[in-house]
Design an enzyme around this catalytic site. Sequence first.
Site, mmCIF file in Angstrom:
data_model
loop_
_atom_site.group_PDB
_atom_site.id
_atom_site.type_symbol
_atom_site.label_atom_id
_atom_site.label_comp_id
_atom_site.label_asym_id
_atom_site.label_seq_id
_atom_site.Cartn_x
_atom_site.Cartn_y
_atom_site.Cartn_z
ATOM 1 N N CYS A 196 -0.759 1.905 -5.153
ATOM 2 C CA CYS A 196 -1.427 3.131 -5.575
ATOM 3 C C CYS A 196 -0.378 4.234 -5.801
ATOM 4 C CB CYS A 196 -2.431 3.580 -4.521
ATOM 5 S SG CYS A 196 -3.782 2.409 -4.233
ATOM 6 N N HIS A 231 0.844 -1.190 0.000
ATOM 7 C CA HIS A 231 0.000 0.000 0.000
ATOM 8 C C HIS A 231 0.886 1.249 0.000
ATOM 9 C CE1 HIS A 231 -3.819 -2.011 0.542
ATOM 10 N NE2 HIS A 231 -3.312 -2.735 1.531
#
Length: 383
Positions: free
Chosen positions: A195, A153
Amino acid sequence: MLLQIALLYTLFRAVVGDDVDGLFKATTSNHTNNWAVLVSTSRFWFNYRHMSDTLALYRTVKRLGIPDSNIILMLADDVSCNPRNVFPGSVFQSVDHKLDLYGDDIEVDYRGYEVTVENFVRLLTGRLPADTPKSKRLQTDHRSNVLVYLAGHGGANFLKFQDAEEITADEIADSFEQMNQKKRYNELLFIIDTCEANTLYSKIYSKNIIAMGSSELGEKAYSYQNDYSVGLSLVDRYTHYTLEFMEKVRPGSKVTMKQLVNHYDANLLGSTPGVMAKNVDRPIDEMLVTDFFGSVQATRLTLATSKPLFANISTPQLSLPTAASLEIETTLFSQVTSYLSLLFFPPPGQATLVKLQHTNHLPHLPVYVAILLIAPFLYVFTL
């Protein structure tokens, strides 16, 4: 000796002409070994896919020839035996559950709370404690091609490690520069699936680093599909399409990095994949995927002698230079023998001088063959 050098140089310039720079221009990787650093930066059951992503890449590089001794695997390793896992001891990346990525043949080098930013940076830069075992060291040199893969992440210019700390784009760039200054790689491929992944290579300034990411600034990186029996997604989209491409690659394949980059479809990913190759010695359409995902296989032939080549000849004595050595890749050896065969035994109806198409491994093969054939005669002539 000076006459020998002068004659060889004259021959060299006569054949090559003024294109000396072109002769030595890098058209293929000159690495002699491959290494991979594969990191799942997440922990907890709901991040199942990040461990699956990393294990699938681990399986791929092993299949293409990189041995476990040259792979550093960093995992939280809290999924396979998690009480919520309906397939105890197993990890899958496909809903058909045909391939268990965990299995019996897996070597985790950094496990659980060992997966930290500090250990990752120390691993890359070689700044590890003296008592660190060999299995936890990245023992690369200036002839090593290195694959670094991260899944987890992240956000703009940062990546989380186990929800406890972060590594920034600047820290990644500085770590790679330390590797560069210490001559710890020949070429390095950096792949990041998270991301806003492309921001993590935006600060890189070192030479011969190719970077690829799953999403641009402000974009999410999405999972591929849900497995309702497990209750989670098993793989991320970017890694899924990477694996889809790599499953068609075999050892010795001539598939290029450009083809891999073109394989990604932003519509299928839901994000914009990126690539950076602005400070490299050769374009990505000349780089093979096996230069990073596979293992180079070379044969080293060494000739070393201080005795005369022909022991029965008294005067003059013909000998190889003392401790002369030749390092020849298997492909180079086969190309030279093929060229000599065509040169002296051409197919019927064809000219004696056969023009051999230049290859990536040896763009000026006739030059080297001519020098190898004529040099011994020049040596005898000038005695």
